[in-house]
Enzyme design. Structure first.
Site, mmCIF file in Angstrom:
data_model
loop_
_atom_site.group_PDB
_atom_site.id
_atom_site.type_symbol
_atom_site.label_atom_id
_atom_site.label_comp_id
_atom_site.label_asym_id
_atom_site.label_seq_id
_atom_site.Cartn_x
_atom_site.Cartn_y
_atom_site.Cartn_z
ATOM 1 N N THR A 132 0.838 -1.213 0.000
ATOM 2 C CA THR A 132 0.000 0.000 0.000
ATOM 3 C C THR A 132 0.867 1.255 0.000
ATOM 4 O OG1 THR A 132 -1.508 1.287 1.381
ATOM 5 C CG2 THR A 132 -0.136 -0.303 2.525
ATOM 6 N N TYR B 88 -1.587 -0.280 11.156
ATOM 7 C CA TYR B 88 -1.810 -0.981 9.876
ATOM 8 C C TYR B 88 -0.631 -0.726 8.931
ATOM 9 C CZ TYR B 88 -3.324 -1.344 5.003
ATOM 10 O OH TYR B 88 -3.372 -1.607 3.648
#
Ligand code: NAD
Ligand code: DAU
Length: 342
Positions: A125, A150
């Protein structure tokens, strides 16, 4: 070619499976998914009965189960979509994020190494790069400065992937994509969350001043990029994937209010997310020039189609919100057993 996909019952993994089954008539796809709250086999109804598709319910942290599946299936390539993915949940409790996103990735690479896969693609990501100010874009060489649990867990996984390439010569690839939108996205992420709230006549919660910027890409464009990197990317390399489409959260909210025929009285400013990244923007020069990958879906068109999809598929998100979708596996398993009985 046999491609083992993890997390294929989630938003992007299921999009990729539906896409790849259509695009690659010669592929066999093996989907390994734990079916956490985010995994939904209804997303795969279109391919469930196809003989070129097989599903295993397993946790990628379970080395024994993963080892068994790899030695049974002997995949040529692996794409790891499986992850805990919601930033707010990682703030409430980081522990599952560390297990699945870091340990799970290591377990998969160990199994991939032992069975000698030709490609291991890690779906990462843009959040690994942290936050930008008003200008600049993330390139593959930008420093890794994750800000949420995260993002930190995804960064740790990226570093492990690098180590497996350097140390063991595992033919790894990494993609780092910006915010995806499209059909079948779990309605805790801003776009489906807001559409479904507005449909229910409820106000939508905008964090902080709403001026945080995300670079939005349609999930179909992400799947095309993943396909290109899997087939043509250079092992050991990282490829950024972006939409070239920066929007503030207020802009997104206003577009959704307009699409849903609601006025701004439905917009509520609420306390900010802790550690909230201010701006993401992707420099995708590398994937454009090396692999000729460019996003094809114009944002307004993609967003309108996405809103329409949620309105036309109310049964899908109602089942998700009520938790009913979690019984889908039991029904699928029962059906399969009945089928297996001569
Ligand atoms: P999602 O939350 O919709 O789906 C995750 C899937 O992984 C689910 O099917 C879930 O059951 C499965 N899973 C979770 N833990 C597992 C475990 N321990 N073992 C096996 N399966 C497990 O996620 P998504 O939005 O589709 O994201 C997929 C990948 O893409 C993730 O790696 C995420 O970090 C990355 N990514 C997402 C976005 C985005 O905007 N959604 C953008 C860039 C990258
Ligand atoms: O950038 C890629 C990442 O995009 C992925 O790696 C993550 O898995 C994915 O969840 C997504 O992360 P974000 O945190 O950017 O997505 P989310 O939809 O949660 O939030 C988008 C923006 O909207 C963010 O600035 C926070 C804001 N927001 C979100 C929610 C859920 C709100 O203002 N209100 C909300 O209720």
């Amino acid at each position: 070619m046999k491609v083992l996909i993890t997390g294929g019952a989630g938003f992007i993994g299921s999009n990729f499976i539906r896409y790849a089954m259509r695009a690659h008539g010669e592929w066999m796809i093996v989907n390994v998914d734990k079916l956490t709250y985010a995994g939904n086999l209804a997303n795969l109804a279109e391919v469930a009965g196809n003989p070129r598709y097989r599903f295993h319910r397993a946790d990628i942290c379970d080395a024994e189960a993963v080892g068994r599946i790899f030695s049974e299936e002997l995949p040529d390539a692996v794409i790891n979509f499986a992850a805990e993915t919601h930033v707010d949940r990682s703030i409430d409790d980081p522990s599952m994020f560390l297990k699945t996103n870091i340990l799970g990735t290591q377990v998969l690479m160990e199994a991939a190494r032992k069975c000698g896969v030709a490609r291991f693609l890690q779906i990462s990501t843009d959040e690994v790069y942290g936050s930008l100010g008003a200008t600049g874009r993330f390139s593959e060489d930008s420093p890794l400065r994750p800000n949420s649990p995260y993002a930190a867990s995804k960064t740790a996984a990226d570093l492990l992937v690098r180590a497996y390439f350097k140390t063991y010569g595992l033919p790894t690839l990494v993609t780092r994509c910006s915010n995806n939108y499209g059909s079948y996205q779990f309605p805790e992420k801003i776009i489906p969350f807001f559409v479904t709230l507005l449909h229910e006549g409820k106000p939508v919660p905008v964090y902080g001043d709403g001026m945080n910027v995300r670079d939005w890409i349609h999930v179909d464009d992400h799947s095309r990029a993943v396909d290109a990197v899997l087939l043509r990317g250079r092992p050991g390399q990282v490829y950024n994937v972006g939409g070239g489409n920066e929007r503030t959260n207020i802009e997104i909210t206003k577009l959704l209010l307009g699409a849903m025929g609601k006025d701004e009285s439905h917009m509520r400013f609420v306390p900010d997310r802790p550690g909230h990244d201010r701006r993401y923007a992707i420099d995708d020069t590398k994937i454009r020039t090396e692999l000729d990958v460019v996003p094809q879906i114009p944002f307004k068109e993609g967003l309108d189609a996405t809103v329409r999809w949620y309105l036309e598929n109310e049964a899908w998100w109602r089942a998700v919100k009520s938790g009913e979708y979690q019984t889908f596996y039991d029904r699928w398993y029962k059906d399969r057993q009945n089928r297996d009985v001569p």
